[in-house]
Structures are given as structure tokens and as C-alpha cells.
Design a protein around this motif. Structure first.
Motif, PDB file in Angstrom:
ATOM      1  N   ALA A  40       0.817  -1.257   0.068  1.00  0.00           N
ATOM      2  CA  ALA A  40      -0.038  -0.087  -0.077  1.00  0.00           C
ATOM      3  C   ALA A  40       0.746   1.140   0.071  1.00  0.00           C
ATOM      4  CB  ALA A  40      -1.043   0.112   1.285  1.00  0.00           C
ATOM      5  N   LEU A  41       2.103   1.180   0.873  1.00  0.00           N
ATOM      6  CA  LEU A  41       2.892   2.289   0.739  1.00  0.00           C
ATOM      7  C   LEU A  41       3.553   2.662  -0.609  1.00  0.00           C
ATOM      8  CD1 LEU A  41       4.159   4.461   2.407  1.00  0.00           C
ATOM      9  CD2 LEU A  41       5.986   2.967   3.145  1.00  0.00           C
ATOM     10  N   ILE A  42       3.921   1.499  -1.204  1.00  0.00           N
ATOM     11  CA  ILE A  42       4.440   1.791  -2.725  1.00  0.00           C
ATOM     12  C   ILE A  42       3.184   2.223  -3.632  1.00  0.00           C
ATOM     13  CG2 ILE A  42       5.356   0.259  -4.687  1.00  0.00           C
ATOM     14  CD1 ILE A  42       6.451  -1.738  -2.589  1.00  0.00           C
ATOM     15  N   ILE A  43       1.974   1.919  -3.561  1.00  0.00           N
ATOM     16  CA  ILE A  43       1.043   2.166  -4.299  1.00  0.00           C
ATOM     17  C   ILE A  43       0.785   4.021  -4.147  1.00  0.00           C
ATOM     18  CG2 ILE A  43      -1.492   2.196  -4.760  1.00  0.00           C
ATOM     19  CD1 ILE A  43      -1.162  -0.783  -4.226  1.00  0.00           C
ATOM     20  N   ILE A  44       0.957   4.297  -2.727  1.00  0.00           N
ATOM     21  CA  ILE A  44       0.662   5.728  -2.411  1.00  0.00           C
ATOM     22  C   ILE A  44       1.870   6.365  -2.978  1.00  0.00           C
ATOM     23  CG2 ILE A  44       0.675   7.315  -0.556  1.00  0.00           C
ATOM     24  CD1 ILE A  44      -0.752   5.188   1.173  1.00  0.00           C
ATOM     25  N   ILE A  45       3.136   6.138  -3.011  1.00  0.00           N
ATOM     26  CA  ILE A  45       4.254   6.607  -3.339  1.00  0.00           C
ATOM     27  C   ILE A  45       4.186   6.952  -4.969  1.00  0.00           C
ATOM     28  CG2 ILE A  45       6.769   6.681  -3.899  1.00  0.00           C
ATOM     29  CD1 ILE A  45       6.972   5.274  -1.204  1.00  0.00           C
ATOM     30  N   VAL A  46       3.665   5.909  -5.766  1.00  0.00           N
ATOM     31  CA  VAL A  46       3.474   5.840  -7.226  1.00  0.00           C
ATOM     32  C   VAL A  46       2.194   6.911  -7.454  1.00  0.00           C
ATOM     33  CG1 VAL A  46       2.617   4.534  -9.191  1.00  0.00           C
ATOM     34  CG2 VAL A  46       4.441   3.604  -7.481  1.00  0.00           C
ATOM     35  N   ILE A  47       1.431   6.953  -6.807  1.00  0.00           N
ATOM     36  CA  ILE A  47       0.242   7.905  -7.121  1.00  0.00           C
ATOM     37  C   ILE A  47       0.898   9.363  -6.960  1.00  0.00           C
ATOM     38  CG2 ILE A  47      -2.224   8.971  -6.242  1.00  0.00           C
ATOM     39  CD1 ILE A  47      -2.748   5.761  -5.918  1.00  0.00           C
ATOM     40  N   ALA A  48       1.440   9.385  -5.586  1.00  0.00           N
ATOM     41  CA  ALA A  48       1.884  10.843  -5.542  1.00  0.00           C
ATOM     42  C   ALA A  48       2.896  11.408  -6.886  1.00  0.00           C
ATOM     43  CB  ALA A  48       2.681  10.907  -4.206  1.00  0.00           C
ATOM     44  N   VAL A  49       3.643  10.321  -7.158  1.00  0.00           N
ATOM     45  CA  VAL A  49       4.438  10.798  -8.214  1.00  0.00           C
ATOM     46  C   VAL A  49       3.826  10.902  -9.549  1.00  0.00           C
ATOM     47  CG1 VAL A  49       6.237   9.763  -9.801  1.00  0.00           C
ATOM     48  CG2 VAL A  49       6.491   9.485  -7.393  1.00  0.00           C
ATOM     49  N   ILE A  50       2.595  10.089  -9.946  1.00  0.00           N
ATOM     50  CA  ILE A  50       1.878  10.459 -11.017  1.00  0.00           C
ATOM     51  C   ILE A  50       1.141  11.842 -10.873  1.00  0.00           C
ATOM     52  CG2 ILE A  50      -0.256   9.845 -12.507  1.00  0.00           C
ATOM     53  CD1 ILE A  50       0.839   6.697 -11.494  1.00  0.00           C
ATOM     54  N   LEU A  51       0.530  12.163  -9.721  1.00  0.00           N
ATOM     55  CA  LEU A  51       0.042  13.248  -9.577  1.00  0.00           C
ATOM     56  C   LEU A  51       0.889  14.641  -9.492  1.00  0.00           C
ATOM     57  CD1 LEU A  51      -2.372  12.740  -6.532  1.00  0.00           C
ATOM     58  CD2 LEU A  51      -3.268  12.926  -9.107  1.00  0.00           C
ATOM     59  N   ALA A  52       2.290  14.418  -9.079  1.00  0.00           N
ATOM     60  CA  ALA A  52       3.161  15.494  -9.192  1.00  0.00           C
ATOM     61  C   ALA A  52       3.400  15.725 -10.835  1.00  0.00           C
ATOM     62  CB  ALA A  52       4.425  15.018  -8.564  1.00  0.00           C
ATOM     63  N   ILE A  53       3.613  14.720 -11.511  1.00  0.00           N
ATOM     64  CA  ILE A  53       3.921  14.788 -12.834  1.00  0.00           C
ATOM     65  C   ILE A  53       2.862  15.460 -13.646  1.00  0.00           C
ATOM     66  CG2 ILE A  53       4.176  13.558 -15.187  1.00  0.00           C
ATOM     67  CD1 ILE A  53       5.526  11.499 -13.733  1.00  0.00           C
ATOM     68  N   PHE A  54       1.515  14.951 -13.508  1.00  0.00           N
ATOM     69  CA  PHE A  54       0.256  15.849 -14.044  1.00  0.00           C
ATOM     70  C   PHE A  54       0.233  17.183 -13.647  1.00  0.00           C
ATOM     71  CE2 PHE A  54      -1.380  11.559 -14.971  1.00  0.00           C
ATOM     72  CZ  PHE A  54      -1.182  11.469 -16.630  1.00  0.00           C
ATOM     73  N   GLY A  55       0.561  17.158 -12.426  1.00  0.00           N
ATOM     74  CA  GLY A  55       0.069  18.842 -11.914  1.00  0.00           C
ATOM     75  C   GLY A  55       1.493  19.589 -12.465  1.00  0.00           C
ATOM     76  N   GLY A  56       2.506  19.302 -12.555  1.00  0.00           N
ATOM     77  CA  GLY A  56       3.720  19.979 -13.270  1.00  0.00           C
ATOM     78  C   GLY A  56       3.314  20.275 -14.690  1.00  0.00           C
ATOM     79  N   LEU A  57       2.759  19.391 -15.390  1.00  0.00           N
ATOM     80  CA  LEU A  57       2.491  19.569 -16.942  1.00  0.00           C
ATOM     81  C   LEU A  57       1.264  20.578 -17.097  1.00  0.00           C
ATOM     82  CD1 LEU A  57       2.776  16.051 -18.174  1.00  0.00           C
ATOM     83  CD2 LEU A  57       4.612  17.658 -18.356  1.00  0.00           C
ATOM     84  N   ASN A  58       0.397  20.449 -16.467  1.00  0.00           N
ATOM     85  CA  ASN A  58      -0.694  21.522 -16.792  1.00  0.00           C
ATOM     86  C   ASN A  58      -0.930  22.393 -15.495  1.00  0.00           C
ATOM     87  OD1 ASN A  58      -3.254  22.595 -17.487  1.00  0.00           O
ATOM     88  ND2 ASN A  58      -4.249  20.583 -17.749  1.00  0.00           N
ATOM     89  N   SER A  59      -0.651  23.665 -15.825  1.00  0.00           N
ATOM     90  CA  SER A  59      -0.894  24.884 -14.857  1.00  0.00           C
ATOM     91  C   SER A  59      -2.315  24.785 -14.280  1.00  0.00           C
ATOM     92  CB  SER A  59      -0.195  26.158 -15.296  1.00  0.00           C
ATOM     93  OG  SER A  59      -0.944  26.349 -16.417  1.00  0.00           O
ATOM     94  N   ALA A  60      -3.298  24.451 -15.044  1.00  0.00           N
ATOM     95  CA  ALA A  60      -4.615  24.663 -14.674  1.00  0.00           C
ATOM     96  C   ALA A  60      -4.941  23.742 -13.415  1.00  0.00           C
ATOM     97  CB  ALA A  60      -5.783  24.388 -15.751  1.00  0.00           C
TER      98      ALA A  60
END
Length: 54
Positions: A4-24
Motif C-alpha cells: 500500500a505504501l508503494i502504491i501511495i508513492i506511485v500515485i504521488a509521483v503521477i499526480l506530481a507529474i500531471f500537476g507540473g505539466l498542466n498549470s490549470a
């Protein structure tokens, strides 16, 4: 590490990537940071409590 901790870390990285790509969707970057900090705290708690048992 816990699965579960690994899944949370992966989700955090994915959200960080999408948040960085789209300023909206910059709020996703904040969500990713919060989730990442929570995952780090859980990981550190498990490491510290694991060292006390041995």
C-alpha cells in the motif's frame, strides 16, 4: 516496504507529474506533495518501530 505504501508513492509521483505539466491542475501538485509527505511519515514510522523490535 508495504504494498500500500508503494502504491501511495506511485500515485504521488503521477499526480506530481500531471500537476507540473498542466498549470490549470496545479492543485494536483499540492495533493501529490501532501500524499508524499504522508507516505514518508508512514515509512519513517515503520522503520523506527521496526528498529525497536530488534
Amino acid at each position: 516496504m508495504n504494498l500500500a505504501l508503494i502504491i501511495i508513492i506511485v500515485i504521488a509521483v503521477i499526480l506530481a507529474i500531471f500537476g507540473g505539466l498542466n498549470s490549470a491542475l496545479s492543485w494536483l501538485l499540492w495533493v501529490a506533495l501532501i500524499v508524499g509527505v504522508i507516505a514518508l511519515i508512514i515509512f519513517l514510522f515503520r522503520v523506527i518501530s521496526g528498529n525497536r523490535r530488534t
